[in-house]
Design an enzyme around this catalytic site. Structure first.
Site, short mmCIF file in Angstrom:
data_model
loop_
_atom_site.label_atom_id
_atom_site.label_comp_id
_atom_site.label_asym_id
_atom_site.label_seq_id
_atom_site.Cartn_x
_atom_site.Cartn_y
_atom_site.Cartn_z
N HIS A 136 0.78 -1.28 -0.03
CA HIS A 136 0.02 0.14 -0.01
C HIS A 136 0.74 1.32 0.07
O HIS A 136 0.35 2.47 -0.26
CB HIS A 136 -0.89 0.11 1.39
CG HIS A 136 -1.61 -1.26 1.68
ND1 HIS A 136 -1.15 -1.94 2.56
CD2 HIS A 136 -2.64 -1.86 0.83
CE1 HIS A 136 -1.91 -3.31 2.01
NE2 HIS A 136 -2.87 -3.06 1.62
N GLU A 181 -3.16 3.34 1.94
CA GLU A 181 -2.84 3.88 0.63
C GLU A 181 -2.78 5.37 0.65
O GLU A 181 -2.09 6.22 0.18
CB GLU A 181 -3.65 3.18 -0.59
CG GLU A 181 -2.99 3.75 -1.81
CD GLU A 181 -3.73 3.10 -3.01
OE1 GLU A 181 -3.98 2.01 -3.07
OE2 GLU A 181 -4.02 4.03 -4.15
N CYS A 236 -6.57 1.24 -10.55
CA CYS A 236 -5.90 0.19 -11.46
C CYS A 236 -6.51 -0.64 -12.28
O CYS A 236 -7.72 -1.00 -11.97
CB CYS A 236 -4.73 -0.47 -10.33
SG CYS A 236 -5.47 -1.79 -9.50
N SER A 242 -9.93 -3.29 0.79
CA SER A 242 -10.80 -2.45 -0.19
C SER A 242 -11.40 -3.06 -1.30
O SER A 242 -12.69 -2.77 -1.61
CB SER A 242 -9.94 -1.09 -0.29
OG SER A 242 -10.76 -0.11 -1.08
N SER A 266 -6.19 -9.02 -3.33
CA SER A 266 -5.22 -9.58 -2.32
C SER A 266 -5.62 -10.95 -1.77
O SER A 266 -5.04 -11.49 -0.72
CB SER A 266 -5.54 -8.53 -1.06
OG SER A 266 -6.85 -8.37 -0.78
FE1 SF4 Z 1 -1.19 -2.62 -7.27
FE2 SF4 Z 1 -3.04 -4.73 -7.04
FE3 SF4 Z 1 -3.14 -2.66 -5.38
FE4 SF4 Z 1 -3.89 -2.44 -8.20
S1 SF4 Z 1 -4.79 -3.94 -6.40
S2 SF4 Z 1 -2.67 -0.87 -7.14
S3 SF4 Z 1 -2.16 -3.81 -8.94
S4 SF4 Z 1 -1.33 -3.84 -5.31
#
Ligand code: SF4
Length: 280
Positions: free
Chosen positions: A86, A138, A206, A235, A278
Site C-alpha cells: 500500500h 494507501e 488500477c 478495499s 489480495s
Molecule cells: Fe497494485 Fe494490486 Fe493494489 Fe492495483 S490492487 S494498486 S495492482 S497492489
C-alpha cells in the site's frame, strides 16, 4: 468464465468461477518479496502494516516468523523492514532512515506512480484532492507525500467542505481500489464546485481492480448468490461485494469456505465465486 457442474439435483446447481479474480501482480510481487527475504536470510523481517490485506497470507507469513508492525518505533535499530504493497508516507521513510533500518520497499509500482504525481503537483502549487478512504493505508501514504495543502474526499458530502481560496488551483487523484463509477461521480461534483480551477481527472483506479469489478458485474446477471473471497479490511474485495449487491444479488464476503452456511445455499442453483486482488 469457467462453468462447473456441482451436482445433479432436481434442478442442476451451477458454480460460475470468475475468470479474472484473486491476486494481482502488485500483491504477488509484495508477497514474493517477503518470501525471498525469509529464504535468503536468518534475520527477522519486520513488515510495516499487513503486507496485503488478507488474513490467510498474514497468518502464513507470521507462522514463518514475519513480524507485522503498525508503528516502526517498535522495530529494533538496524533491523530489516519491508514496506507493504500500500506504500508509506515520507515521514515513515524518514523515521526508518533515522533508525538505520534496512528497507525493502514492496509498494506496488502503480501506487508509487501516484506518489510521484502527488509530489509533482503539490510542488507545482496545486491543492491536491485525494478521492479515497481516509483510514486506508494507501491514502495515508499518498497524503503523506504532499508538501502543501490537500483534501481527502470520500463522498459527495466532503465535496461541500472544500472552500476555494482566491486563485487556488486543484488536482485530483484517486485511490487505486475504488469503483470507477463512484469516483467519476465524485469528480463531477468536484468539477461543478470548482469549475476551471480543477484540472482534468486523473482516475488512478488500477487495471486489476477494474478487471475484477467488470468480471463480477457480468457474472452477477447469472447469479442468485455470490461469494466474494477476501478479507473485510481489503478495499478491493469490499468494492466487489458492493458492486455485486448493486446488481441485486445476495453477496457474502468470506475469508474461506468455513464461513459458508448450508442454509444460505438452500434453493440456490446459480452461484458465482470470485475473489479480491489480495486473496490467494
Ligand atoms: Fe497494485 Fe494490486 Fe493494489 Fe492495483 S490492487 S494498486 S495492482 S497492489
Amino acid at each position: 468464465m469457467r462453468k462447473e457442474k456441482l451436482a445433479k439435483t432436481n434442478e442442476e446447481k451451477i458454480l460460475y468461477l470468475a475468470k479474472t479474480r484473486g491476486f494481482c501482480a502488485g500483491v504477488k510481487n509484495a508477497i514474493q518479496t517477503v518470501e525471498k527475504l525469509l529464504d535468503n536470510s536468518d534475520e527477522i523481517s519486520y513488515v510495516r502494516h499487513e503486507i496485503v490485506h488478507n488474513k490467510h497470507v498474514i497468518e502464513e507469513l507470521e507462522r514463518k516468523g514475519v513480524v507485522f508492525v503498525e508503528d516502526i518505533a517498535v522495530v529494533p535499530e538496524g533491523a530489516r523492514l519491508v514496506f507493504s504493497a500500500h506504500g508509506v508516507s515520507s515521514s515513515v521513510e524518514d523515521e526508518a532512515k533515522k533508525k538505520k533500518l534496512k528497507i525493502t520497499d514492496a509498494t506496488c509500482p502503480i501506487v508509487k506512480k501516484i506518489h510521484r504525481l502527488a509530489t509533482l503537483y503539490s510542488t507545482k502549487g496545486f491543492t491536491m484532492i485525494l478521492i479515497g478512504h481516509r483510514e486506508h493505508p494507501e491514502i495515508i501514504g499518498t497524503s503523506g507525500r504532499i508538501e502543501g495543502k490537500y483534501y481527502i474526499v470520500e463522498n459527495r458530502r466532503d465535496v461541500k467542505k472544500i472552500i476555494p481560496e482566491k486563485s487556488e488551483k486543484f488536482v485530483c487523484l484517486t485511490q487505486t481500489t475504488l469503483s470507477p463509477e463512484e469516483s467519476e461521480d465524485i469528480y463531477l461534483h468536484l468539477k461543478k464546485a470548482l469549475g476551471a480551477r480543477l484540472q482534468p481527472f486523473n482516475n488512478n483506479i488500477c487495471y486489476a481492480t477494474r478487471e475484477r469489478q467488470n468480471a463480477v458485474k457480468n457474472l452477477a446477471l447469472k447469479a442468485q448468490l455470490i461469494f466474494v473471497i477476501g478479507s473485510r479490511n481489503s478495499s478491493n474485495s469490499r468494492r466487489l461485494k458492493e458492486i455485486a449487491e448493486k446488481c441485486g444479488v445476495q453477496v457474502f464476503l468470506i475469508d474461506d469456505e468455513t464461513a459458508i452456511r448450508a442454509s444460505s445455499l438452500k434453493n440456490i442453483y446459480r452461484i458465482v465465486v470470485t475473489s479480491g486482488a489480495s486473496a490467494p
